[in-house]
Design a protein around this motif. Structure first.
Motif, PDB file in Angstrom:
ATOM      1  N   UNK A 204      -3.899  -6.959   5.084  1.00  0.00           N
ATOM      2  CA  UNK A 204      -2.879  -5.096   4.841  1.00  0.00           C
ATOM      3  C   UNK A 204      -2.331  -5.524   5.248  1.00  0.00           C
ATOM      4  N   UNK A 205      -1.790  -6.319   5.551  1.00  0.00           N
ATOM      5  CA  UNK A 205      -0.016  -6.472   5.896  1.00  0.00           C
ATOM      6  C   UNK A 205       0.910  -5.720   4.645  1.00  0.00           C
ATOM      7  N   UNK A 206       1.018  -6.473   3.878  1.00  0.00           N
ATOM      8  CA  UNK A 206       2.234  -6.079   2.818  1.00  0.00           C
ATOM      9  C   UNK A 206       1.793  -4.570   1.866  1.00  0.00           C
ATOM     10  N   UNK A 207       0.937  -3.918   2.839  1.00  0.00           N
ATOM     11  CA  UNK A 207       0.600  -2.144   2.408  1.00  0.00           C
ATOM     12  C   UNK A 207       1.591  -1.322   3.147  1.00  0.00           C
ATOM     13  N   UNK A 208       2.669  -1.834   4.454  1.00  0.00           N
ATOM     14  CA  UNK A 208       3.056  -1.638   5.298  1.00  0.00           C
ATOM     15  C   UNK A 208       5.291  -1.119   4.399  1.00  0.00           C
ATOM     16  N   UNK A 209       4.816  -2.123   3.438  1.00  0.00           N
ATOM     17  CA  UNK A 209       5.912  -2.445   2.570  1.00  0.00           C
ATOM     18  C   UNK A 209       7.245  -3.343   3.738  1.00  0.00           C
ATOM     19  N   UNK A 210       8.161  -2.370   3.745  1.00  0.00           N
ATOM     20  CA  UNK A 210       9.515  -2.851   4.565  1.00  0.00           C
ATOM     21  C   UNK A 210       9.274  -2.330   6.545  1.00  0.00           C
ATOM     22  N   UNK A 211       8.360  -1.546   6.433  1.00  0.00           N
ATOM     23  CA  UNK A 211       8.745  -0.314   7.596  1.00  0.00           C
ATOM     24  C   UNK A 211       8.310  -1.516   8.970  1.00  0.00           C
ATOM     25  N   UNK A 212       9.113  -1.370  10.046  1.00  0.00           N
ATOM     26  CA  UNK A 212       8.468  -2.096  11.130  1.00  0.00           C
ATOM     27  C   UNK A 212       7.136  -2.059  11.359  1.00  0.00           C
TER      28      UNK A 212
END
Length: 648
Positions: A204-212
């Motif tokens: 699910x990591x990609x769901x954070x987009x560019x957020x650190x």
């Protein structure tokens, strides 16, 4: 305040050393910048007319953005042997704090070199604390900035020695990673467990987009495997997992009580048993404000179950990032409870909310509502007020889904807005919320008619208690039907398009009134006024009640067909609707005949005046219900055909 401080407050020190080294190296860069600024200030004080040194690259490299520090060299001046440095004491505080950050990884190591460094750090912190004015003499300036080694220690030399010690320590720690997790000192049994956690996290990591965020560290501390995830950028938002045997214990800290409750619900789904949340205040952390800490225990029945739990924990962390921001925006359209429910469903479907926020968030919804126009939405309308709470939640979840899919496919933001508008149009057409009140009202009418028919079938016309219970239920159902009429009128005041439906439900309310009156009269007939309701009288009353019930059933069927009318409805739908409408018409005619049969039969078999009057009124009330059904049916026919362009 560094993220690692909250990990310290959670008691997992073994996880901190790599993070402390990283923070210490960043502090080293800042300390070198501070000393360079002091040297630039000295140079300007000695030659005020010379151009100031350009330190933009140095500030950028150290990632420092402090306006007063940037201005400090140009405001420094000399009088005699004294250097006047505005804001020098503020700079002293920075020197002291970053010196301690540099020394922190060396604490507790126990060798002679690090112990001597710790002694020098404490000595220099005391020296800095003794400064009380924004001035420096020559000796003090040299003590701070000199890089030459001699008999006297200097602040600059101490910084260099700390840097060397940090480099040695960093080299000793393993640089191994497992699927992105920084790990060290693991045992063989730990590796598949870390991999399971990272499998969920990376899914699910990609769901954070560019957020650190989502950086993970893992190590062994005695009998425990420790996993730490920093989640995002907030210094009080940290998650630590301990694994001992096949039990996992999770400690979680959060500023927001509501987000903590949200995370509790997500992990309860995979077996978490939570303790009572604790409110903490840690000096220097979160600007001294309180934050929440809670612990969850997962008792697993084997290694496979443990890895499943670790994967589940990892997969759910991303949904905490910017959660409160998403919740506040959703509350503009639905209730607070429903907003959390939307986010929870987005997490269960593993689409999250970050793509929706990136696509415009609340602007997507407002744009879609505006595109439908005043026939559906007015300024100030909430989505759930127009669509209904359940349908509004369903729509918002689908918006989260389409936003996530569009972002993952690298589609333009404008496309998300277009798809949101189309989705809202489909929802408004599919759900036909204007028919919901009519359908619910018809259900109450059907319930009363069925109650009267069943009462006659079971002989309740001579059972006082049973008849009274039916009358009380019928009165409550009729009251609920009245409330639906009031609700429809309120909607029509806001939206003129509701007016035809309001007129229709007002006509249908005559059906409910007549049926409730019949149930009341039956309770009076059963209350010691029953004489002669046997044989032919009972039979004809039963036929009348059966006919009324059949008419209400056909009315319900006609509504179900009419609510689906539209451009996509076909000839079969139209034929079924007409057939149901005609059956209501025939029922009304049949009940007219049956009412006359009732009167004839009553005149032949009932001599008691009270029973005769009550029985006649009872039958008339049932017949009036079919009259009202017929009028409602005509109005429904007109409305339904107008929706498919068929005229009246």
């Amino acid at each position: 305040m560094e993220k690692v401080d909250v990990v310290t407050s959670l008691g997992q020190l073994q996880l901190l050393r790599p993070a402390w080294i990283k923070a210490a190296l960043a502090a080293n860069d800042r300390l070198k910048l501070y000393l360079t600024v002091l040297q630039a200030a000295q140079a300007h004080a000695e030659q005020p007319n010379a151009p100031l040194l350009d330190l933009k690259r140095e500030f950028a490299a150290a990632q420092v953005t402090i306006p007063w520090l940037t201005d400090l060299p140009g405001t420094t001046y000399r009088e005699g042997k004294t250097l006047y440095v505005p804001d020098f004491l503020r700079l002293v505080a920075l020197l002291r704090d970053d010196l301690r950050i540099m020394a922190r990884p060396l604490a507790g190591v126990g060798n002679i070199v690090e112990s001597e460094l710790d002694r020098r750090v404490e000595q220099w912190c005391g020296w800095l604390d003794a400064l009380t004015e924004d001035t420096l003499d020559v000796a003090q300036l040299r003590a701070l900035t000199s890089g030459k080694r001699g008999e006297d220690d200097s602040f600059h030399v101490l910084v260099m020695d700390l840097h060397k010690a940090l480099n040695r320590m960093a080299a000793e720690l393993s640089s191994e990673t497992i699927d992105g997790a920084h790990v060290w000192e693991l045992q063989d049994a730990d590796r598949p467990r870390v991999a399971a956690f990272m499998r969920g996290l990376n899914r699910t990591r990609a769901l954070k987009l560019n957020h650190p965020g989502l950086d993970t560290a893992a190590t062994r501390d005695g009998e425990r495997l420790l996993l730490q995830n920093d989640i995002g950028t907030n210094d009080a938002h940290v998650l630590v997992v301990q694994v001992a045997g096949i039990r996992a214990t999770l400690t979680y800290s959060d500023l927001h009580r509501q987000r903590l409750a949200f995370f509790q619900s997500l992990l309860t789904e995979i077996g978490a048993s939570w303790s009572a949340p604790e409110l903490r205040v840690t000096p220097g952390l979160n600007a001294g404000e309180a934050y929440h800490v809670d612990t969850a225990v997962f008792d697993c029945d084997g290694e496979e179950a443990l890895q499943h739990v670790l994967e589940g924990i990892g997969s759910r962390i991303v949904f905490l990032i910017d959660w409160n921001r998403a919740r506040k925006r959703l509350v503009e359209f639905v209730s607070k409870v429903d907003a959390v429910a939307v986010l929870a469903e987005g997490a269960r479907r593993e689409v999250g909310h970050m793509a929706w926020l990136a696509g415009g968030g609340e602007r997507l919804i407002y744009g879609a509502m505006q595109a439908l126009g005043a026939d559906y939405f007015h300024i100030g309308d909430r989505l759930d007020q127009v669509m209904g709470p359940a349908q509004a939640k369903e729509f918002l979840v689908e918006v989260l889904v389409l936003s996530s899919q569009a972002i993952q496919r690298h589609q333009p933001i404008a496309l998300i807005a277009d798809e949101t508008r189309l989705l809202l149009v489909r929802h408004m057409r599919q759900h036909r919320d204007e028919f919901d009140l009519l359908t619910e009202h018809a259900a109450y009418c059907h319930a009363i008619a069925e109650g009267v028919r069943d009462a006659l079938a079971h002989g309740h016309d001579s059972d006082k208690e049973a008849a009274r219970a039916l009358a009380e239920r019928a009165k409550e159902w009729e009251r609920q039907a009245d409330l639906l009429v009031v609700h429809s009128r309120a909607r029509a005041e806001r939206h003129p398009r509701w007016l035809p439906f309001t007129r229709l439900i007002e006509g249908a309310d005559d059906v409910a009134d007549a049926l409730e009156e019949a149930a009341f009269l039956l309770s009076l007939i059963a209350a010691d006024h029953h004489q002669g309701w046997r044989g032919e009288v009972h039979q004809v009353m039963q036929l009348l009640a059966d006919a009324v019930l059949t008419a209400t059933q056909d009315h319900v069927k006609a509504l179900a067909i009419a609510r689906a009318f539209g451009e996509e409805s076909g000839g079969v739908d139209h034929e079924e609707f007409v057939a149901a409408s005609w059956r209501v018409l025939n029922a009304e005619r049949q009940c007219d005949i049956l009412l006359r049969d009732v009167r004839r039969t009553l005149s032949e078999h009932v001599s008691d005046a009270a029973t005769l009057n009550l029985s006649t009124d009872f039958a008339a009330a049932l017949e009036q219900a079919t009259d009202a059904l017929l009028a409602t049916g005509y109005a429904l026919r007109k409305l339904a055909f107008s929706r498919v362009g068929g005229g009246e």
